[in-house]
Design a protein around this motif. Structure first.
Motif, PDB file in Angstrom:
ATOM      1  N   PHE A 170       0.854  -1.180   0.000  1.00  0.00           N
ATOM      2  CA  PHE A 170       0.000   0.000   0.000  1.00  0.00           C
ATOM      3  C   PHE A 170       0.895   1.237   0.000  1.00  0.00           C
ATOM      4  N   THR A 171       0.541   2.232  -0.785  1.00  0.00           N
ATOM      5  CA  THR A 171       1.291   3.486  -0.818  1.00  0.00           C
ATOM      6  C   THR A 171       0.331   4.668  -0.917  1.00  0.00           C
ATOM      7  N   SER A 172       0.861   5.854  -0.646  1.00  0.00           N
ATOM      8  CA  SER A 172       0.101   7.093  -0.825  1.00  0.00           C
ATOM      9  C   SER A 172       0.707   7.871  -1.990  1.00  0.00           C
ATOM     10  N   TRP A 173      -0.154   8.308  -2.905  1.00  0.00           N
ATOM     11  CA  TRP A 173       0.275   9.075  -4.071  1.00  0.00           C
ATOM     12  C   TRP A 173      -0.112  10.545  -3.913  1.00  0.00           C
ATOM     13  N   ASP A 174       0.633  11.386  -4.595  1.00  0.00           N
ATOM     14  CA  ASP A 174       0.359  12.824  -4.706  1.00  0.00           C
ATOM     15  C   ASP A 174       0.644  13.547  -3.392  1.00  0.00           C
ATOM     16  N   TYR A 198      -3.726  13.596  -1.798  1.00  0.00           N
ATOM     17  CA  TYR A 198      -3.373  12.225  -1.438  1.00  0.00           C
ATOM     18  C   TYR A 198      -4.441  11.232  -1.891  1.00  0.00           C
ATOM     19  N   LYS A 199      -4.006  10.031  -2.277  1.00  0.00           N
ATOM     20  CA  LYS A 199      -4.899   8.897  -2.481  1.00  0.00           C
ATOM     21  C   LYS A 199      -4.107   7.633  -2.178  1.00  0.00           C
ATOM     22  N   THR A 200      -4.802   6.591  -1.800  1.00  0.00           N
ATOM     23  CA  THR A 200      -4.159   5.348  -1.386  1.00  0.00           C
ATOM     24  C   THR A 200      -4.225   4.336  -2.517  1.00  0.00           C
ATOM     25  N   MET A 201      -3.063   3.781  -2.859  1.00  0.00           N
ATOM     26  CA  MET A 201      -2.921   2.853  -3.973  1.00  0.00           C
ATOM     27  C   MET A 201      -2.370   1.521  -3.466  1.00  0.00           C
ATOM     28  N   VAL A 202      -2.502   0.469  -4.291  1.00  0.00           N
ATOM     29  CA  VAL A 202      -2.033  -0.845  -3.858  1.00  0.00           C
ATOM     30  C   VAL A 202      -1.560  -1.664  -5.054  1.00  0.00           C
ATOM     31  N   GLY A 203      -0.605  -2.543  -4.796  1.00  0.00           N
ATOM     32  CA  GLY A 203      -0.155  -3.553  -5.746  1.00  0.00           C
ATOM     33  C   GLY A 203       0.184  -4.817  -4.971  1.00  0.00           C
ATOM     34  N   ARG A 204       0.464  -5.890  -5.663  1.00  0.00           N
ATOM     35  CA  ARG A 204       0.757  -7.143  -4.965  1.00  0.00           C
ATOM     36  C   ARG A 204       1.885  -7.900  -5.655  1.00  0.00           C
ATOM     37  N   ALA A 205       2.497  -8.835  -4.888  1.00  0.00           N
ATOM     38  CA  ALA A 205       3.631  -9.614  -5.390  1.00  0.00           C
ATOM     39  C   ALA A 205       3.660 -10.963  -4.689  1.00  0.00           C
ATOM     40  N   LYS A 206       4.347 -11.914  -5.292  1.00  0.00           N
ATOM     41  CA  LYS A 206       4.520 -13.230  -4.674  1.00  0.00           C
ATOM     42  C   LYS A 206       5.649 -13.234  -3.650  1.00  0.00           C
ATOM     43  N   SER A 207       6.573 -12.277  -3.796  1.00  0.00           N
ATOM     44  CA  SER A 207       7.718 -12.162  -2.895  1.00  0.00           C
ATOM     45  C   SER A 207       7.682 -10.809  -2.200  1.00  0.00           C
ATOM     46  N   VAL A 208       8.183 -10.749  -0.982  1.00  0.00           N
ATOM     47  CA  VAL A 208       8.159  -9.495  -0.241  1.00  0.00           C
ATOM     48  C   VAL A 208       8.971  -8.411  -0.925  1.00  0.00           C
ATOM     49  N   THR A 209       9.986  -8.806  -1.697  1.00  0.00           N
ATOM     50  CA  THR A 209      10.826  -7.828  -2.391  1.00  0.00           C
ATOM     51  C   THR A 209      10.327  -7.507  -3.800  1.00  0.00           C
ATOM     52  N   GLY A 210       9.170  -8.070  -4.178  1.00  0.00           N
ATOM     53  CA  GLY A 210       8.587  -7.793  -5.475  1.00  0.00           C
ATOM     54  C   GLY A 210       8.956  -8.844  -6.513  1.00  0.00           C
ATOM     55  N   PRO A 211       8.598  -8.591  -7.773  1.00  0.00           N
ATOM     56  CA  PRO A 211       8.025  -7.350  -8.310  1.00  0.00           C
ATOM     57  C   PRO A 211       6.538  -7.207  -7.996  1.00  0.00           C
ATOM     58  N   TYR A 212       6.138  -6.011  -7.568  1.00  0.00           N
ATOM     59  CA  TYR A 212       4.745  -5.703  -7.294  1.00  0.00           C
ATOM     60  C   TYR A 212       4.073  -5.191  -8.565  1.00  0.00           C
ATOM     61  N   VAL A 213       2.826  -5.637  -8.785  1.00  0.00           N
ATOM     62  CA  VAL A 213       2.061  -5.205  -9.951  1.00  0.00           C
ATOM     63  C   VAL A 213       0.667  -4.789  -9.510  1.00  0.00           C
ATOM     64  N   THR A 259      -3.131   0.378  -8.224  1.00  0.00           N
ATOM     65  CA  THR A 259      -4.588   0.268  -8.254  1.00  0.00           C
ATOM     66  C   THR A 259      -5.175   1.107  -7.126  1.00  0.00           C
ATOM     67  N   GLU A 260      -6.159   1.933  -7.467  1.00  0.00           N
ATOM     68  CA  GLU A 260      -6.762   2.820  -6.465  1.00  0.00           C
ATOM     69  C   GLU A 260      -7.504   2.029  -5.397  1.00  0.00           C
ATOM     70  N   THR A 269     -12.156  -9.565  -1.318  1.00  0.00           N
ATOM     71  CA  THR A 269     -12.793 -10.234  -2.444  1.00  0.00           C
ATOM     72  C   THR A 269     -11.901 -10.181  -3.689  1.00  0.00           C
ATOM     73  N   GLY A 270     -11.719 -11.347  -4.323  1.00  0.00           N
ATOM     74  CA  GLY A 270     -10.904 -11.400  -5.534  1.00  0.00           C
ATOM     75  C   GLY A 270      -9.419 -11.265  -5.270  1.00  0.00           C
ATOM     76  N   ASP A 271      -9.017 -11.473  -4.018  1.00  0.00           N
ATOM     77  CA  ASP A 271      -7.603 -11.327  -3.616  1.00  0.00           C
ATOM     78  C   ASP A 271      -7.066  -9.930  -3.869  1.00  0.00           C
ATOM     79  N   TRP A 272      -7.961  -8.922  -3.759  1.00  0.00           N
ATOM     80  CA  TRP A 272      -7.558  -7.530  -3.760  1.00  0.00           C
ATOM     81  C   TRP A 272      -8.282  -6.825  -2.602  1.00  0.00           C
ATOM     82  N   PRO A 273      -7.623  -5.899  -1.917  1.00  0.00           N
ATOM     83  CA  PRO A 273      -8.282  -5.226  -0.792  1.00  0.00           C
ATOM     84  C   PRO A 273      -9.308  -4.195  -1.252  1.00  0.00           C
ATOM     85  N   HIS A 274     -10.368  -4.055  -0.458  1.00  0.00           N
ATOM     86  CA  HIS A 274     -11.404  -3.044  -0.694  1.00  0.00           C
ATOM     87  C   HIS A 274     -11.692  -2.382   0.646  1.00  0.00           C
ATOM     88  N   ALA A 275     -11.773  -1.057   0.654  1.00  0.00           N
ATOM     89  CA  ALA A 275     -12.017  -0.304   1.882  1.00  0.00           C
ATOM     90  C   ALA A 275     -12.917   0.894   1.552  1.00  0.00           C
TER      91      ALA A 275
END
Length: 348
Positions: free
Chosen positions: A247-251, A261-276, A289-290, A338-344
């Motif tokens: 999770f990161t904050s943009w702008d 500010y807005k909160t964005m997210v990506g995911r990876a199989k390894s803690v060091t990435g690559p995150y997509v 992803t927003e 849901t769908g292995d992506w976070p929603h808030a």
């Protein structure tokens, strides 16, 4: 099947799909907060016993650093103490213009509470991340005492990264890592010593997790920001099912009603990435992803941290700015995966 029966079945199926969509849409919810939630910046949340604690950037009453807020129900919050009475002397010597400490990150590791925190100046990358520990977060306990362990990592003017916004993460193999970064060349990571919480001497690589390239037609940098000001900061990493989520904050933060500010997210199989992101675009190439964006009531949702709770709802805590007053306030939402992506959700 008779035509009328098929027609009725299609209506039932449609109704079921609508119900399923409704359940997914309401699976995450913004919590109503009262008490001492206003004024919170960069909140970091943890639970000890039956009490939730939130650590935040900024001065506490009387000039202390990192005011702490407490709650036993996640709704009613009160100010219940601070971490430091004054800025540690070694920071005052190293960075004499520092007036307040930033971006606390609280975790429980190896039988103690670790607080990673940062010092810096706006628009500068002459920054540092430090570590303090405590045996308990209960202010009434005789064992309550913060011990400062000093510098963990620093950045200098000729570095391409900024050593602020720390986030501790332990991977699924039991190894410890520190994510950090703001502006400059984006989000970075270093391996930590699994016992001490300081930098590892076995793995000294500086890993890159996310960055935002400056568009060719980008506007000039706002005052007190680096030239490549397309901001990505405030990393926070959690592990859920088969993925690590960054999770990161943009702008731009900290500008009242002008905060973007807005909160964005990506995911990876390894803690060091690559995150997509959801589209498969790497976060190191500007992907993301927003998750949370402004609404009519709250601007600039970001500075987030996540509490993964195997016995209850996973939570995201962040700050946002009141559209009427421009003042920051803490926000809390449950997380739906849901769908292995976070929603808030952002409050209304």
């Amino acid at each position: 099947m008779p035509k009328s029966r098929r027609h009725n079945w299609s209506h039932l199926l449609a109704a079921g799909l609508l119900l399923a969509v409704s359940v997914v849409a309401s699976a995450q919810k913004a919590l109503t907060l009262t008490g001492d939630a206003p004024g919170t910046h960069d909140p970091s949340i943890i639970k000890e016993g039956s009490t939730w604690y939130v650590f935040a950037t900024g001065k506490a009453p009387g000039g202390g650093q990192f005011e702490v807020r407490c709650s036993t129900d996640l709704h009613q919050w009160k100010a219940c103490g601070q971490v430091f009475d004054v800025i540690p002397a070694w920071i005052q010597q190293r960075s004499p213009d520092t007036k307040e400490l930033w971006a606390p990150d609280i975790s429980y590791v190896n039988g103690e509470y670790r607080l990673y925190y940062a010092y810096s100046l706006f628009g500068k990358n002459t920054s540092g991340i430090a570590l303090a520990t405590n045996k308990t977060l209960d202010f009434a306990s005789p064992n309550y005492r913060w011990v400062d362990h000093g510098l963990v990592l620093e950045s200098k003017a000729d570095d391409n990264f900024n050593a602020i916004d720390p986030n501790f993460v332990r991977d699924e193999h039991g190894h410890d890592w520190l994510a950090f970064g703001s502006f400059w060349d984006g989000i970075k990571m270093r391996r930590l010593d699994d016992k001490t919480g300081k930098l590892s001497t076995a793995d000294t690589r500086l890993y890159s997790l996310a960055r935002r390239a400056k568009p060719a037609d980008a506007a000039p940098a706002p005052p007190n920001l680096p030239p490549d000001w397309e901001a990505v900061e405030a990393p926070f990493i959690v592990h859920h099912n088969h993925y690590y989520y960054l999770f990161t904050s943009w702008d731009l933060c900290c500008r009242g009603t002008k905060s973007t500010y807005k909160t964005m997210v990506g995911r990876a199989k390894s803690v060091t990435g690559p995150y997509v992101d959801k589209t498969g675009k790497p976060l190191t190439e500007g992907g993301g992803t927003e998750l949370l964006t402004a609404n009519a009531r709250w601007f600039g949702p970001g500075g987030e941290s996540i509490l993964m709770d195997p016995k209850g709802d996973d939570l995201i805590v962040f700050h946002a700015y009141d559209a009427k007053t421009g003042k920051p306030s803490m926000q809390l939402s449950t997380i739906d995966w849901t769908g292995d992506w976070p929603h808030a959700q952002l409050g209304q």
